[in-house]
Design an enzyme around this catalytic site. Structure first.
Site, PDB file in Angstrom:
ATOM      1  N   GLY A  10       0.836  -1.204   0.000  1.00 16.42           N
ATOM      2  CA  GLY A  10       0.000   0.000   0.000  1.00 16.42           C
ATOM      3  C   GLY A  10       0.866   1.247   0.000  1.00 16.42           C
ATOM      4  O   GLY A  10       2.100   1.169  -0.030  1.00 16.42           O
ATOM      5  N   PHE A  11       0.201   2.382   0.066  1.00 14.97           N
ATOM      6  CA  PHE A  11       0.922   3.662   0.009  1.00 14.97           C
ATOM      7  C   PHE A  11       1.874   3.813   1.205  1.00 14.97           C
ATOM      8  O   PHE A  11       3.088   3.943   1.040  1.00 14.97           O
ATOM      9  CB  PHE A  11      -0.127   4.780  -0.076  1.00 14.97           C
ATOM     10  CG  PHE A  11       0.334   6.114   0.386  1.00 14.97           C
ATOM     11  CD1 PHE A  11       1.456   6.705  -0.184  1.00 14.97           C
ATOM     12  CD2 PHE A  11      -0.350   6.793   1.388  1.00 14.97           C
ATOM     13  CE1 PHE A  11       1.888   7.962   0.249  1.00 14.97           C
ATOM     14  CE2 PHE A  11       0.065   8.030   1.822  1.00 14.97           C
ATOM     15  CZ  PHE A  11       1.185   8.620   1.259  1.00 14.97           C
ATOM     16  N   ASP A  31       0.097  -8.722   1.396  1.00 16.83           N
ATOM     17  CA  ASP A  31      -0.836  -7.726   0.852  1.00 16.83           C
ATOM     18  C   ASP A  31      -1.781  -8.428  -0.124  1.00 16.83           C
ATOM     19  O   ASP A  31      -1.335  -9.244  -0.943  1.00 16.83           O
ATOM     20  CB  ASP A  31      -0.053  -6.630   0.122  1.00 16.83           C
ATOM     21  CG  ASP A  31      -0.855  -5.347  -0.035  1.00 16.83           C
ATOM     22  OD1 ASP A  31      -0.406  -4.315   0.467  1.00 16.83           O
ATOM     23  OD2 ASP A  31      -1.948  -5.392  -0.644  1.00 16.83           O
ATOM     24  N   GLY A  36      -3.650  -1.735  -2.444  1.00 17.38           N
ATOM     25  CA  GLY A  36      -2.219  -1.651  -2.749  1.00 17.38           C
ATOM     26  C   GLY A  36      -1.958  -2.154  -4.162  1.00 17.38           C
ATOM     27  O   GLY A  36      -2.844  -2.732  -4.801  1.00 17.38           O
ATOM     28  N   LEU A  80      -0.618  -2.821   8.837  1.00 23.00           N
ATOM     29  CA  LEU A  80      -1.164  -1.690   8.072  1.00 23.00           C
ATOM     30  C   LEU A  80      -2.263  -2.138   7.112  1.00 23.00           C
ATOM     31  O   LEU A  80      -2.886  -1.298   6.451  1.00 23.00           O
ATOM     32  CB  LEU A  80      -0.041  -1.007   7.262  1.00 23.00           C
ATOM     33  CG  LEU A  80       0.798   0.062   7.960  1.00 23.00           C
ATOM     34  CD1 LEU A  80       1.536  -0.465   9.164  1.00 23.00           C
ATOM     35  CD2 LEU A  80       1.786   0.672   6.981  1.00 23.00           C
ATOM     36  N   THR A  99     -12.477  -6.833   6.661  1.00 24.04           N
ATOM     37  CA  THR A  99     -11.017  -6.669   6.644  1.00 24.04           C
ATOM     38  C   THR A  99     -10.541  -5.968   7.913  1.00 24.04           C
ATOM     39  O   THR A  99      -9.571  -6.396   8.543  1.00 24.04           O
ATOM     40  CB  THR A  99     -10.582  -5.812   5.428  1.00 24.04           C
ATOM     41  OG1 THR A  99     -11.104  -6.417   4.266  1.00 24.04           O
ATOM     42  CG2 THR A  99      -9.082  -5.700   5.327  1.00 24.04           C
ATOM     43  N   ALA A 121      -1.668   0.235  12.927  1.00 27.10           N
ATOM     44  CA  ALA A 121      -1.963   1.553  12.343  1.00 27.10           C
ATOM     45  C   ALA A 121      -3.455   1.832  12.484  1.00 27.10           C
ATOM     46  O   ALA A 121      -4.281   1.126  11.926  1.00 27.10           O
ATOM     47  CB  ALA A 121      -1.554   1.570  10.873  1.00 27.10           C
ATOM     48  N   TYR A 153     -16.113   2.919   9.377  1.00 20.75           N
ATOM     49  CA  TYR A 153     -14.645   2.902   9.342  1.00 20.75           C
ATOM     50  C   TYR A 153     -14.095   3.304  10.708  1.00 20.75           C
ATOM     51  O   TYR A 153     -13.226   2.630  11.272  1.00 20.75           O
ATOM     52  CB  TYR A 153     -14.173   3.867   8.249  1.00 20.75           C
ATOM     53  CG  TYR A 153     -12.676   3.960   8.107  1.00 20.75           C
ATOM     54  CD1 TYR A 153     -11.881   2.817   8.055  1.00 20.75           C
ATOM     55  CD2 TYR A 153     -12.042   5.199   8.020  1.00 20.75           C
ATOM     56  CE1 TYR A 153     -10.498   2.914   7.914  1.00 20.75           C
ATOM     57  CE2 TYR A 153     -10.659   5.296   7.876  1.00 20.75           C
ATOM     58  CZ  TYR A 153      -9.900   4.150   7.828  1.00 20.75           C
ATOM     59  OH  TYR A 153      -8.535   4.249   7.693  1.00 20.75           O
ATOM     60  N   LYS A 157     -12.113   0.718  13.218  1.00 19.13           N
ATOM     61  CA  LYS A 157     -10.735   0.980  13.659  1.00 19.13           C
ATOM     62  C   LYS A 157     -10.691   1.172  15.175  1.00 19.13           C
ATOM     63  O   LYS A 157      -9.709   0.791  15.831  1.00 19.13           O
ATOM     64  CB  LYS A 157     -10.156   2.211  12.951  1.00 19.13           C
ATOM     65  CG  LYS A 157      -9.950   2.044  11.461  1.00 19.13           C
ATOM     66  CD  LYS A 157      -9.044   0.877  11.076  1.00 19.13           C
ATOM     67  CE  LYS A 157      -7.594   1.158  11.212  1.00 19.13           C
ATOM     68  NZ  LYS A 157      -6.744   0.048  10.682  1.00 19.13           N
TER      69      LYS A 157
END
Ligand code: UDP
Length: 325
Positions: A10-11, A31, A36, A80, A99, A121, A153, A157
Site C-alpha cells: 500500500g501507500f 498484501d 495496494g 497496516l 477486513t 496503524a 470505518y 478501527k
C-alpha cells in the site's frame, strides 16, 4: 531484524518497507492488493541491494495459515493492512468491515501466539465528529448514526484499538497503536477519495478542482516519510507499548485554501468548484469539520514530531503526479 508489514504494497506500507530495507532489515510483505499495487514496490523488488531481503506474499490477512507462518518467521509486525479511503469504505461497506475487524483480530491472535511485538496503524478518523482542537488521545470519540456508513470505518478501527489494548492488558502482548492524521506523499492514489492526490491530479490536468461543501473544513496533512520515521521509532520505544499515539502534522489548512495553494503551486488554469455533498455521496456521508492533532505524547515518547512542511509535501506529490502523467 525480520519485519512483517501487512499492507506492505500500500501507500504507507511501501514507504515503510523501503525504510526498513534501507536500515538492513529483512522485510516480509503480506498484501491482498485490494488497494495496494505491485507497482508501489516494484522499485524495491528490482533494487540490487534490497531485492534479496524482500519477500512478498500476495494474500489476505484472513488467510490464517499463511499469516501464521509469516508471524512465526518475523521479529516484529507492522499491521497496516486495512480498507482505507472514504470513497472506498462507502462503496465497499461489508468487505471493509470484515477486513478491518476480523483481519486485525487474526493478526493480534497470531502475534499473541508467537509473542511478537506489533504496531497497529489506526486513524484520526476514530475521533469522529469530535471538533476539539487539538485532539488528544484521551478525548471522546463522537460518531453519527449507523445508517451513514462512513462511521463504520471509525467504529471498526476503534474496535481494533480496543482489541489491541485488551491483548496488552490481559496477555501482556506488546502492542503500540498509532493514529495517523491525513498521511500524504508520492504513490498515494486519489482513487479512494483522498483529497491531496485528487486535487494535484486535477490541477496538473487543468481539470475542475472539486472542493466538497463550502471548503471551510480543515485538516493537518503529514508527509508519509515523517509517518514512517515516527512508526519505526515508536516500535523501538519501550514506553510506547500499551499506548495510543497521534502521529500528524502541525499546519492546519482549510480544504478550499488547500485547493488554491495547489492550483498556484502547479501553475494550473483549473477552475475551483464548490460541490454540494449531496452530489457526491447521496446518502452515506457526513464530513468532519476539523481535525488537528495534539503531538505532546508523540514528542514525549520519541523526542521528535513530523517536520516536513506543507510546501514540501505538495512539491513531492506534484513531482510524482507529473512523472506519472
Ligand atoms: N475533499 C474534497 N474534494 C475531494 C476529496 C475530498 O473537498 O475531491 C474533502 C473531504 O470532504 C474532506 C477533506 O477533503 O473534508 C479530506 O478528505 P479525505 O478523504 O482526503 O480525508 P478525511 O476526510 O478522511 O480527512
Amino acid at each position: 531484524m525480520k519485519i512483517l508489514i501487512t499492507g506492505g504494497a500500500g501507500f504507507v506500507g511501501s514507504h515503510l518497507a523501503e525504510a526498513c530495507l534501507k536500515r538492513g532489515d529483512e522485510v516480509y510483505i503480506m498484501d491482498d492488493l485490494s488497494t495496494g499495487t505491485l507497482e508501489n514496490i516494484r522499485h524495491l523488488q528490482e533494487h540490487a541491494g534490497h531485492k534479496e531481503r524482500l519477500f512478498v506474499t500476495i494474500d489476505t490477512v484472513l488467510n490464517h495459515d499463511k499469516l501464521s507462518e509469516l508471524v512465526d518467521t518475523c521479529d516484529q509486525v507492522f499491521h497496516l493492512a486495512a480498507a482505507v479511503g472514504v470513497r472506498y469504505i462507502i462503496e465497499n461497506p461489508l468487505s471493509s468491515i470484515t477486513t478491518n475487524v476480523r483481519g486485525t483480530e487474526v493478526v493480534l491472535e497470531l502475534c499473541n501466539k508467537f509473542k511478537k511485538k506489533i504496531l497497529l496503524a489506526s486513524t484520526s478518523e476514530v475521533y469522529g465528529k469530535q471538533n476539539r482542537a487539538p485532539l488528544r488521545e484521551s478525548d471522546d470519540c463522537v460518531y453519527g448514526p449507523s445508517t451513514k456508513s462512513r462511521w463504520s470505518y471509525a467504529a471498526a478501527k476503534l474496535m481494533d484499538e480496543f482489541t489491541g489494548l485488551a491483548y496488552f492488558r490481559t496477555k501482556k502482548l506488546p502492542v503500540i497503536i498509532v493514529r495517523l492524521f491525513n498521511t500524504v506523499g508520492p504513490r498515494q492514489t486519489g482513487r479512494y477519495g483522498m483529497v491531496v492526490p485528487r486535487f494535484v491530479k486535477q490541477a496538473v490536468e487543468n481539470e475542475t478542482m472539486t472542493v466538497y461543501g463550502d471548503g471551510a473544513q480543515s485538516r493537518t496533512f503529514t508527509h508519509v516519510l515523517d509517518v514512517v520515521e515516527c512508526m519505526i521509532r515508536l516500535m523501538e520505544t519501550p514506553a510506547a507499548v500499551g499506548e495510543v499515539v497521534n502521529v500528524g502534522g502541525v499546519e492546519e489548512i482549510s480544504i478550499l485554501e488547500m485547493a488554491k495553494r495547489i492550483k498556484a503551486r502547479v501553475g494550473s488554469s483549473s477552475e475551483i468548484r464548490l460541490v454540494p455533498y449531496s452530489e457526491i455521496f447521496p446518502r452515506d456521508f457526513e464530513d468532519m469539520h476539523r481535525r488537528v492533532p495534539c503531538l505532546e505524547k508523540l514528542k514525549s515518547l520519541i523526542g521528535i514530531t513530523p517536520k516536513r512542511t506543507l510546501e514540501e509535501i505538495l512539491d513531492d506529490v506534484i513531482a510524482f503526479e507529473r512523472d506519472e502523467g
